[in-house]
Design an enzyme around this catalytic site. Structure first.
Site, PDB file in Angstrom:
ATOM      1  N   LYS A 142      -9.235   0.393   3.298  1.00 13.55           N
ATOM      2  CA  LYS A 142      -7.782   0.299   3.472  1.00 13.55           C
ATOM      3  C   LYS A 142      -7.100   0.269   2.113  1.00 13.55           C
ATOM      4  O   LYS A 142      -7.426  -0.549   1.254  1.00 13.55           O
ATOM      5  CB  LYS A 142      -7.434  -0.964   4.258  1.00 13.55           C
ATOM      6  CG  LYS A 142      -5.945  -1.249   4.395  1.00 13.55           C
ATOM      7  CD  LYS A 142      -5.699  -2.583   5.090  1.00 13.55           C
ATOM      8  CE  LYS A 142      -4.232  -2.978   5.024  1.00 13.55           C
ATOM      9  NZ  LYS A 142      -3.989  -4.318   5.631  1.00 13.55           N
TER      10      LYS A 142
ATOM     11  N   LYS B  41       7.799  -8.762   6.575  1.00 15.70           N
ATOM     12  CA  LYS B  41       7.169 -10.041   6.271  1.00 15.70           C
ATOM     13  C   LYS B  41       8.196 -11.008   5.676  1.00 15.70           C
ATOM     14  O   LYS B  41       9.275 -10.612   5.234  1.00 15.70           O
ATOM     15  CB  LYS B  41       6.046  -9.843   5.233  1.00 15.70           C
ATOM     16  CG  LYS B  41       4.852  -9.040   5.689  1.00 15.70           C
ATOM     17  CD  LYS B  41       3.844  -8.918   4.551  1.00 15.70           C
ATOM     18  CE  LYS B  41       2.644  -8.086   4.925  1.00 15.70           C
ATOM     19  NZ  LYS B  41       1.782  -8.775   5.899  1.00 15.70           N
TER      20      LYS B  41
ATOM     21  N   ASP C 188       3.777  -4.014  10.876  1.00 16.26           N
ATOM     22  CA  ASP C 188       3.000  -4.792   9.904  1.00 16.26           C
ATOM     23  C   ASP C 188       1.505  -4.766  10.219  1.00 16.26           C
ATOM     24  O   ASP C 188       0.712  -5.329   9.479  1.00 16.26           O
ATOM     25  CB  ASP C 188       3.509  -6.241   9.868  1.00 16.26           C
ATOM     26  CG  ASP C 188       3.006  -7.009   8.665  1.00 16.26           C
ATOM     27  OD1 ASP C 188       2.647  -6.354   7.664  1.00 16.26           O
ATOM     28  OD2 ASP C 188       2.959  -8.251   8.720  1.00 16.26           O
TER      29      ASP C 188
ATOM     30  N   ARG D 140      -4.732  -0.709  10.079  1.00 18.68           N
ATOM     31  CA  ARG D 140      -5.575  -0.042  11.079  1.00 18.68           C
ATOM     32  C   ARG D 140      -5.060   1.366  11.386  1.00 18.68           C
ATOM     33  O   ARG D 140      -5.824   2.234  11.806  1.00 18.68           O
ATOM     34  CB  ARG D 140      -5.651  -0.892  12.337  1.00 18.68           C
ATOM     35  CG  ARG D 140      -4.359  -1.053  13.100  1.00 18.68           C
ATOM     36  CD  ARG D 140      -4.348  -2.262  14.005  1.00 18.68           C
ATOM     37  NE  ARG D 140      -4.312  -3.504  13.236  1.00 18.68           N
ATOM     38  CZ  ARG D 140      -4.327  -4.715  13.788  1.00 18.68           C
ATOM     39  NH1 ARG D 140      -4.384  -4.843  15.108  1.00 18.68           N
ATOM     40  NH2 ARG D 140      -4.280  -5.787  13.049  1.00 18.68           N
TER      41      ARG D 140
END
Length: 489
Positions: free
Chosen positions: A249, A261, A331, A335
């Site tokens: 990632k 966030k 957020d 993935r």
């Protein structure tokens, strides 16, 4: 980086270190003066030195050429004990000009590897500003005194190579995000790859990503003025019998996107590409060590920002290969980019083994704390090999389950799956989401959720405050094991 050399004599260093185990002072394989032996024995007795790995007691010797004597615990004197000893000695002697460490005659090459890794990794520093008052460490040269130094040369060379690429992973992760765009990261990889023969690099820019259908990487990177990239770095030595694909990632900064966030949640989001840093560094390490294993590293790189072009909650992303994802939380972007890379690896690269590393979830830290990564795999042999490699490297993993019935938590009314689950188990559902993109390789795939151990708030063992480079050492030990199994070590 600290210079470590082997010698058959202790020489004239400013400080001398001798090993202690739970039974007392350990006899070393090089000559020592009678005065030093007597002083060391008295210090062990007077201080009741436990011999535990990493415990250091110091005896000043004013007026002597070797003006400090350090007695370092090595525990059971295995590689881990020597690694702890090396890290502790670096800190105890960091303001010296030079240090000599004497080893026992029974020491194995693994002792030198552990000792050197501990010294080198504890000596890492990353600083962009002026030096703090009082200056930094002055220790630049360490001598390891052993009988028959040539027996330990390969172990020391390996430790130097491993530490060097771990430094790189730490540097990449520590670098502030105003500089660390996807393009910057790709250029840094290109510069490092140019230094080693036998590596092949391809960097896909936004136009190529669009043409080839990497919808997840494009979606996550769409909110930033600094476009995404996919870095593909390959090491293909002659005679390699297995092809390992590593996916990491690479979110160079994570604002959370529209699902933004908090301020505190963003402060360390320069570290959200720790997985990409680790797999790139490990591939460079495989080339530096000339490991006879074919390795391909895939680093999907994007900056997850808020803007009018950012992807939105409710969007449906079409990934490489056609599978779709409903975005319920922008957020949960890691993935989404990993999915593209995994699908590409499974469809186009035909891996014998497929492993991804990602600073993926806070749920990893809730479950396992700050020093342990979560390991997921349906392949017991692969999970066991990765666990053993992590243990040998001094990095911790714990295997967690992949229950098929949890897939229903990722159900979507309009897409093949949602990118977040409803019902907790955040690290588990993230792993299940990724597994679906491994395709025909899912029975030889593993996922390491390493968000928590990728960063540390203060010095501990061979780690220093900041990025840890977690995963580099585990992957290299694992690749070394694959080479050994194939009779090619």
């Amino acid at each position: 980086m600290l210079t470590i050399r082997l010698s058959a004599a202790t020489g004239a260093s400013a400080a001398l270190a001798l090993p202690v185990d739970p039974d007392g002072l350990v006899a070393v394989g090089v000559p020592l003066g009678d005065a030093i032996v007597a002083q060391a024995t008295a210090l062990v007795d007077d201080t009741d030195h436990s011999g535990a790995a990493g415990v250091v007691h110091v005896l000043p010797r004013p007026g002597e050429r070797t003006h400090r004597l350090l007695l370092v615990g090595v525990g059971s004197a295995n590689e881990a004990g020597w690694r702890s000893a090396g890290a502790a000695l670096y800190r105890a002697a960091s303001r010296e000009s030079s240090l000599t460490i004497a080893l026992p005659p029974a020491a194995e090459p693994s002792a030198v590897r552990g000792l050197a890794e501990g010294l080198l990794l504890a000596g890492y520093r990353f600083r962009l500003g002026a030096e703090k008052p009082g200056g930094g460490p002055t220790l630049r040269r360490v001598t390891v005194a052993v009988d028959a130094p040539e027996r330990f040369e390969a172990a020391l060379a390996t430790a130097n190579a491993v530490a060097s690429v771990t430094y790189l992973a730490r540097d990449l992760t520590n670098m502030p995000s105003q500089d660390k765009s996807p393009a910057w990261f790709a250029a840094r990889v290109a510069r490092e790859a140019d230094r080693l023969p036998g590596l092949k690099l391809r960097v896909r820019e936004p136009q190529e990503l669009a043409a080839e259908g990497f919808g997840g990487i494009l979606a996550v990177g769409g909110g930033s003025s600094r476009g995404p990239r996919l870095v593909e770095l390959g090491w293909r030595p002659r005679g390699a019998r297995q092809h390992v694909v590593l996916v990491g990632k690479g979110i160079t900064f994570d604002s959370g996107g529209i699902s933004i966030k908090t301020r505190d949640g963003m402060k360390l989001m320069r570290k959200d590409m720790g997985g990409a840093a680790a797999i790139i560094a490990a591939t460079l390490g495989a080339a530096a060590l000339k490991l006879p294993v074919r390795v391909t590293a895939l680093a999907p790189l994007a900056e997850n920002m808020v803007s009018g072009s950012a992807y939105r909650p409710g969007d449906v992303v079409r990934h490489y290969g056609g599978r779709t994802t409903e975005v319920l939380n922008t957020d949960a972007e890691g993935r989404v980019v990993l999915a593209d890379a995994l699908a590409y690896a499974a469809r186009r690269l035909n891996p014998d083994l497929l492993v991804d590393l990602a600073t993926l979830t806070g749920a990893n830290a809730v479950a396992l704390g700050k020093r342990t990564a979560a390991l997921y795999s349906d392949n017991d042999e692969l999970a066991g090999a990765l666990s053993a490699a992590a243990g040998a490297a001094g990095e911790k993993v714990w295997r967690l389950p992949l229950p098929d019935d949890y897939l229903e938590l990722l159900a979507s009314d309009i897409a093949d799956a949602a990118n977040v689950g409803d019902g907790g188990a955040g690290s588990v559902t993230a792993a299940l989401f990724l597994r679906e993109f491994a395709g025909a390789a899912r029975n030889r795939w593993a996922h390491l959720d390493m968000s928590a151990p990728s960063w540390i708030e203060g010095p501990e063992g061979e780690l220093v405050k900041g990025a840890t480079g977690w995963g580099v050492r585990t992957l290299l030990r694992w690749l070394e094991g694959i080479a050994a199994e194939n009779g090619q070590a």
